[in-house]
Design an enzyme around this catalytic site. Structure first.
Site, PDB file in Angstrom:
ATOM      1  CB  CYS A   1      -0.890   0.023   1.240  1.00  0.00           C
ATOM      2  SG  CYS A   1      -2.082  -1.311   1.303  1.00  0.00           S
TER       3      CYS A   1
ATOM      4  CD1 TRP B   1      -2.495  -6.853  -2.422  1.00  0.00           C
ATOM      5  CD2 TRP B   1      -0.885  -5.873  -3.604  1.00  0.00           C
ATOM      6  NE1 TRP B   1      -2.066  -7.754  -3.347  1.00  0.00           N
ATOM      7  CE2 TRP B   1      -1.078  -7.189  -4.096  1.00  0.00           C
ATOM      8  CE3 TRP B   1       0.073  -5.068  -4.199  1.00  0.00           C
ATOM      9  CZ2 TRP B   1      -0.332  -7.714  -5.140  1.00  0.00           C
ATOM     10  CZ3 TRP B   1       0.817  -5.595  -5.234  1.00  0.00           C
ATOM     11  CH2 TRP B   1       0.617  -6.899  -5.700  1.00  0.00           C
TER      12      TRP B   1
ATOM     13  CG  ASN C   1       0.386   2.112   3.921  1.00  0.00           C
ATOM     14  OD1 ASN C   1      -0.630   2.148   3.236  1.00  0.00           O
ATOM     15  ND2 ASN C   1       1.531   2.635   3.526  1.00  0.00           N
TER      16      ASN C   1
ATOM     17  CE  LYS D   1      20.779 -13.130   2.808  1.00  0.00           C
ATOM     18  NZ  LYS D   1      21.021 -14.280   1.924  1.00  0.00           N
TER      19      LYS D   1
ATOM     20  CE  LYS E   1      18.028  -9.655  -5.514  1.00  0.00           C
ATOM     21  NZ  LYS E   1      18.132  -9.866  -4.064  1.00  0.00           N
TER      22      LYS E   1
END
Length: 615
Positions: free
Chosen positions: A2, A75, A101, A492, A610
Site C-alpha cells: 500500500c 493492496w 497502511n 548471508k 542477483k
C-alpha cells in the site's frame, strides 16, 4: 504494498495526489482513491478498484478541487479489491477521512464495540474502524490531533496513517506505530507533501523529515510539529535529500540491503493481502488452479531451490508436512534435474526463485512437469520465466530487491509457503476451524513481530558484530524449524563479509564440526523457546567446554540463556511456527553489520549476481 500520499498548500491538490499515486504504483496495488477538502472544506472522495487510470477517469468526469488532500493505493487484506473497500475511508458524518497502511490486529473487537454504540459499517475493511474511532474520540478530546493519538494507541499491530478533517481543514495529521512502512514529510514553499515512499517526493522537494515509529505529526502549509504517541514533543529534523535517483531509491539508508531489511514488516503485510480472510476466517489462494479433490490427492511434495531459496524451501517443506500432513522433501534444483526422479500426477513440485530466472531451477521444474507432476512457482517477479513453466504461481510481493543478498524475498517466500501449507491443511481438513483461526491470528501479528525483531537487532547487533568481526570462521547451529535459518545465517555471512561460515543442525556439531571450535570460531546458536530448547543448551555447553564463544539468538526475557552464552541477540516471543521467520532478522543484521565493519561492498559483493541465469 500500500502507498500513502498527501498534499497541503496553495495549489490544486487533486493532480498532485494523482501523480503521487502514479509514482507509488510500482509497489503494487489493486485499488486507489483520494479525499480532497473543497472550497467549503467539505471532503470529496473518489475511489476506484483496478488501475489508477480508473481513478483518473472518475476525476475527469466530475473533477474535484481543493488545496489539501490525501490519497492511497491499496493492496487488499480485509475485504476484496472493490470501490467501496478502497481508501480513503470516512467517518459516519463524512467529515473525517483516513488512509492507512498496516493491519488492525484487534479490528474485530473494535468493530464489535463500535457497532454496539450505534455505528454502521460500509466496507469489509479493518481500516474503517479508524475514522469511526477518531470520530468517537472527538466527542471527548479537544482536537483532531488528540483523537488520532487516542485512536492509534488503541490499535494493535503496525500502522502508518494519514487523516484530514473538514472541522480542522488547515492540517493533516499523520502517525506511525511499529513498522508498516514509513512516512516522509516533504517541505516546499508554503506547501507540504507526505508520502510512504521517498521516491514519490523526489520531483517535488529535497527537504524532508521522517516520522519514526510511535510518532505523530501535525502538518500545516508552513509547519510540522512532531510528538510521540504519548504526547512528548520531538524536534523536527529536516534533511536535505540527495535527489540523485540511486541515492533516493535507498531512502536515506547507507545500503540497499539495510533498507530492504527495514522494509520486511511492510513486505510481510503485502504478501498476506488477499490471501487471508478475517471474516470469515480462512486462507485463500485464488491463483492456484487445483480443485480441492486434487489437493487432497497429492501423495508427496518436492521443494526445489538454490542458494537462499533452498533454505526457505526447507522451512516450507516442514510447514507442509506439519500442517497438511503431506510428505515433503527438499532438493537442490541443480542436482534434481540430473537424476531420474520418480514423479506422477499425484506429485507436487514447488520451485522457489526470487528472480524467476534461475537457470537450474527452471530446468528442474521443466523436468518435473515433463514427468506429469503438478507444479507451483514461488517468485518475486511477475511474468518471469518460471511463471510460464509452472501450473500456478504464488508471488512473493516483496517489492523491488536491489541488494544482491536476498532479505525480503527470503522472509516473504517463507510466508508464502506458510500460506500454501495452511491452505492445503484447510482444504484437506487437517485444520479444524479453531486451528485456521489460530494460524490466521498468528499471521496477522507477523508484521509487528518483525518490526520488534528489527528494533531489538538495532539495539544489540552492532556491538556484537564489532566484537567478532575479525574472527576466522563462524558456525551457525539450530534445531527443527530453525536449522534452515542457521544455514541461511551462514550463507548471508559468507556472501557479504567474505568470512567462512557453516550452518548445520546443532545435533551435527559433535559429529565432526566441533573440531573447528576454538577461541577464533564463534558459534551462533539459534535457541528460541520451543521443545528443542534444552537440546540446544546441551550443544551450547559442548562448545563452551572447548573454549568456544557462543552468540545466542534467544527469546526476550529468557534470562537463563545468559548462563550459556557469551553474547545474546534477542527476538520477541512468538508462536513456534513463526520462529524461523522472526529468527531470520538477527542473522541478516549480524551479516550486514560485520560486513559494514569490514568496509565491504554490501550491495554488490564480489563474484555474485542477483540472478544466476547460467548453469
Amino acid at each position: 504494498m500500500c502507498g500513502i500520499f498527501g498534499y497541503l498548500g496553495t495549489q490544486n491538490a487533486t493532480p498532485l495526489l494523482l501523480s503521487g499515486l502514479e509514482r507509488l504504483a510500482y509497489r503494487g496495488y489493486d485499488s486507489s482513491g483520494i479525499a480532497v477538502a473543497g472550497q467549503n472544506n467539505d471532503l470529496k472522495v473518489l475511489k476506484a478498484s483496478g488501475k489508477i487510470e480508473n481513478l483518473l477517469k472518475l476525476n475527469a468526469a466530475d473533477p474535484i478541487e481543493g488545496i489539501r488532500g490525501i490519497g492511497h493505493t491499496r493492496w487488499a487484506t480485509h475485504g476484496e479489491p472493490t470501490d467501496i473497500n478502497a481508501h480513503p475511508h470516512t467517518s459516519r458524518l463524512g467529515n473525517i477521512a483516513v488512509v492507512h497502511n498496516g493491519i488492525v490486529e484487534n479490528f474485530n473487537d473494535i468493530k464489535k464495540m463500535l457497532k454496539a454504540s450505534g455505528h454502521n459499517f460500509k466496507s469489509e475493511t479493518d481500516t474503517e474502524v479508524i475514522p469511526l474511532l477518531i470520530e468517537t474520540y472527538l466527542k471527548s478530546t479537544p482536537s483532531l490531533e488528540e483523537a488520532v493519538r487516542e485512536t492509534v494507541n488503541q490499535l494493535e499491530g503496525a500502522h502508518a496513517i494519514a487523516c484530514i478533517s473538514s472541522n480542522e481543514p488547515e492540517k493533516i495529521v499523520v502517525a506511525r506505530k511499529g513498522n508498516a512502512g514509513g512516512i516522509a514529510i516533504g517541505f516546499g514553499d508554503n506547501e507540504v507533501f507526505i508520502s510512504s515512499d521517498m521516491a514519490a517526493l523526489v520531483p517535488l522537494t529535497s527537504k524532508v523529515a521522517y516520522l519514526d515509529s510511535s510518532e505523530l505529526a501535525v502538518i500545516t502549509s508552513n509547519k510540522c510539529r512532531i510528538s510521540t504517541l504519548d504526547g512528548k514533543p520531538i524536534e523536527t529534523k529536516i534533511h536535505q535529500v540527495d535527489i540523485e535517483s540511486y541515492a533516493v531509491a535507498k531512502g536515506g539508508f547507507k545500503h540497499f540491503m539495510l533498507k530492504e531489511i527495514m522494509e520486511q514488516p511492510e513486505a510481510a503485510t503485502s504478501v498476506l493481502r488477499g490471501r487471508v480472510s478475517f471474516s470469515p476466517t480462512k486462507f485463500m489462494l485464488p491463483s492456484l488452479p487445483f480443485e480441492t479433490k486434487e489437493i487432497q490427492g497429492f501423495s508427496r511434495a518436492i521443494f526445489l531451490g538454490m542458494g537462499t531459496s533452498i533454505y526457505a524451501a526447507q522451512v516450507g517443506a516442514r510447514y507442509l508436512e506439519n500442517f497438511a500432513r503431506v510428505p515433503a522433501s527438499v532438493e537442490n534444483a541443480a542436482e534434481f534435474r540430473y537424476r531420474d526422479s520418480v514423479l506422477d500426477e499425484h506429485s507436487l513440485v514447488v520451485a522457489i526463485s526470487q528472480s524467476g530466472e534461475t537457470a537450474d531451477t527452471l530446468e528442474a521444474l521443466s523436468e518435473a512437469k515433463s514427468k506429469g507432476a503438478r507444479t507451483i512457482a514461488i517468485t518475486n517477479v511477475e511474468a518471469s520465466a518460471i511463471t510460464r513453466i509452472a501450473d500456478a504461481t504464488l508471488l512473493m510481493h516483496a517489492g523491488p530487491e536491489i541488494g544482491v543478498a536476498s532479505t525480503k524475498t527470503m522472509i516473504n517466500s517463507m510466508i508464502v509457503m506458510y500460506l500454501l501449507a495452511s491452505y492445503f491443511a484447510q482444504e484437506r481438513k487437517n485444520f479444524s476451524l479453531n486451528e485456521v483461526e489460530s494460524h490466521v491470528h498468528n499471521l496477522s501479528k507477523l508484521p509487528a513481530l518483525l518490526g520488534d525483531a528489527i528494533e531489538n537487532a538495532l539495539c544489540t547487533v552492532k556491538s556484537v558484530a564489532s566484537k567478532y568481526a575479525q574472527s576466522k570462521r563462524f558456525l551457525f547451529i539450530g534445531r527443527g524449524l530453525l536449522e534452515p535459518i542457521a544455514r541461511e545465517g551462514a550463507m548471508k555471512l559468507k556472501e557479504i563479509s567474505y568470512i567462512h561460515a557453516e550452518g548445520m543442525s546443532a545435533a551435527e556439531i559433535k559429529h565432526g564440526p566441533i573440531a573447528l571450535v576454538d577461541q577464533e570460531t564463534p558459534v551462533i546458536a539459534i535457541a528460541l523457546n520451543n521443545p528443542l530448547y534444552e537440546k540446544m543448551i546441551t550443544n551450547m555447553s559442548q562448545v563452551h567446554a572447548r573454549k568456544g564463544n557462543v552468540i545466542a539468538i534467544a527469546t526476550t526475557k529468557n534470562s537463563s540463556i545468559l548462563n550459556n552464552a557469551d553474547d545474546v541477540l534477542w527476538v520477541p516471543e512468538c508462536p513456534e511456527s513463526l520462529q524461523p521467520i522472526i529468527a531470520t532478522i538477527p542473522v541478516q543484521m549480524l551479516a550486514y553489520e560485520i560486513a559494514e565493519h569490514l568496509g565491504n561492498d554490501i550491495d554488490q559483493p564480489r563474484n555474485l549476481a542477483k540472478s544466476v541465469t547460467v548453469e
